[in-house]
Design a protein around this motif. Sequence first.
Motif, PDB file in Angstrom:
ATOM      1  N   SER A   5       7.631  -0.201  10.718  1.00 21.18           N
ATOM      2  CA  SER A   5       7.382   1.194  10.417  1.00 21.18           C
ATOM      3  C   SER A   5       8.533   2.187  10.383  1.00 21.18           C
ATOM      4  CB  SER A   5       6.543   1.730  11.600  1.00 21.18           C
ATOM      5  OG  SER A   5       7.244   1.421  12.930  1.00 21.18           O
ATOM      6  N   GLU A  40      -3.857   7.909   3.728  1.00 17.65           N
ATOM      7  CA  GLU A  40      -3.833   8.823   4.929  1.00 17.65           C
ATOM      8  C   GLU A  40      -2.293   8.692   5.781  1.00 17.65           C
ATOM      9  OE1 GLU A  40      -6.016   9.141   9.294  1.00 17.65           O
ATOM     10  OE2 GLU A  40      -6.395   7.272   8.069  1.00 17.65           O
ATOM     11  N   HIS A  41      -1.823   9.789   6.276  1.00 13.68           N
ATOM     12  CA  HIS A  41      -0.815   9.679   7.006  1.00 13.68           C
ATOM     13  C   HIS A  41      -1.042   9.959   8.488  1.00 13.68           C
ATOM     14  CE1 HIS A  41       3.034  10.669   8.892  1.00 13.68           C
ATOM     15  NE2 HIS A  41       3.784  10.688   7.713  1.00 13.68           N
ATOM     16  N   THR A  42      -0.902   9.352   9.237  1.00 15.40           N
ATOM     17  CA  THR A  42      -1.613   9.332  10.722  1.00 15.40           C
ATOM     18  C   THR A  42      -0.674  10.369  11.480  1.00 15.40           C
ATOM     19  OG1 THR A  42      -0.228   7.565  11.659  1.00 15.40           O
ATOM     20  CG2 THR A  42      -2.387   7.053  10.712  1.00 15.40           C
ATOM     21  N   GLY A  43       0.365  10.886  10.806  1.00 13.60           N
ATOM     22  CA  GLY A  43       1.276  11.939  11.797  1.00 13.60           C
ATOM     23  C   GLY A  43       0.628  13.238  11.051  1.00 13.60           C
ATOM     24  N   ASP A  44      -0.357  13.475  10.307  1.00 13.93           N
ATOM     25  CA  ASP A  44      -0.772  14.637   9.680  1.00 13.93           C
ATOM     26  C   ASP A  44       0.494  15.164   8.834  1.00 13.93           C
ATOM     27  OD1 ASP A  44      -2.425  16.493   9.108  1.00 13.93           O
ATOM     28  OD2 ASP A  44      -1.851  17.999  10.614  1.00 13.93           O
ATOM     29  N   ALA A  47       0.777  12.520   2.673  1.00 13.79           N
ATOM     30  CA  ALA A  47      -0.360  11.425   2.485  1.00 13.79           C
ATOM     31  C   ALA A  47      -0.057  10.707   1.071  1.00 13.79           C
ATOM     32  CB  ALA A  47      -1.744  11.455   2.812  1.00 13.79           C
TER      33      ALA A  47
END
Length: 200
Positions: A5, A40-44, A47
């Motif tokens: 990551s 999707e970007h999980t950190g908003d 993406a």
Amino acid sequence: RQMNSQSAGAGLFAECCGTGYGVHAQLNNANGTGAALFAEHTGDLTAGLFKGNVIVTGDISFPGCDCAEEFVISGATEIEAGTLMSIGADGVLEPSAEAYDHKVVGVIAGAGDLRPGIVLGKGRHAGQPCRAIALVGRAYCKADADFGAIAVGDLMTSSPRQGHAMKAGNRDCAFGAVIGKAMAPLDRGTGLVPILIALQ
């Protein structure tokens, strides 16, 4: 698949040196559910990033309700969503502060349950305080009914109350200072009112 990551690389890399596609995704589903490609970007955050032209042969849908653009704002962190904004010195926006202000430009997006569907100009004002300003479409705006009850369909202009809109009762003064049309009534006092933004 890239599992680190902390790396600045790519989780998936595809390259085509011919005339085809670097990535081809196809969904064969007569029911119309699912997606051929999902990101999707999980950190908003971002993406998807496209460097080059994009061709769309179908519809593009946005869950939000207005088209907004980022502007440099004076005191951006302290100003609430729904505040009516005007052009200040050097093009920096500030809350409106006078009736029938011809410098009004839009409303700080995101008040109530209405969010922008698209935001233009993101990342162009590095290091400066910015906010998304709703310029077209539906947005909640701080409204002031102390200068006249607001009915559905009323033209709205800036109020003497800072950052608020009011009913444009004087049509002669309203020309060039209308921010949009009220989509809900407000009989007295102040409150958030959904408006259809259309500068006039």
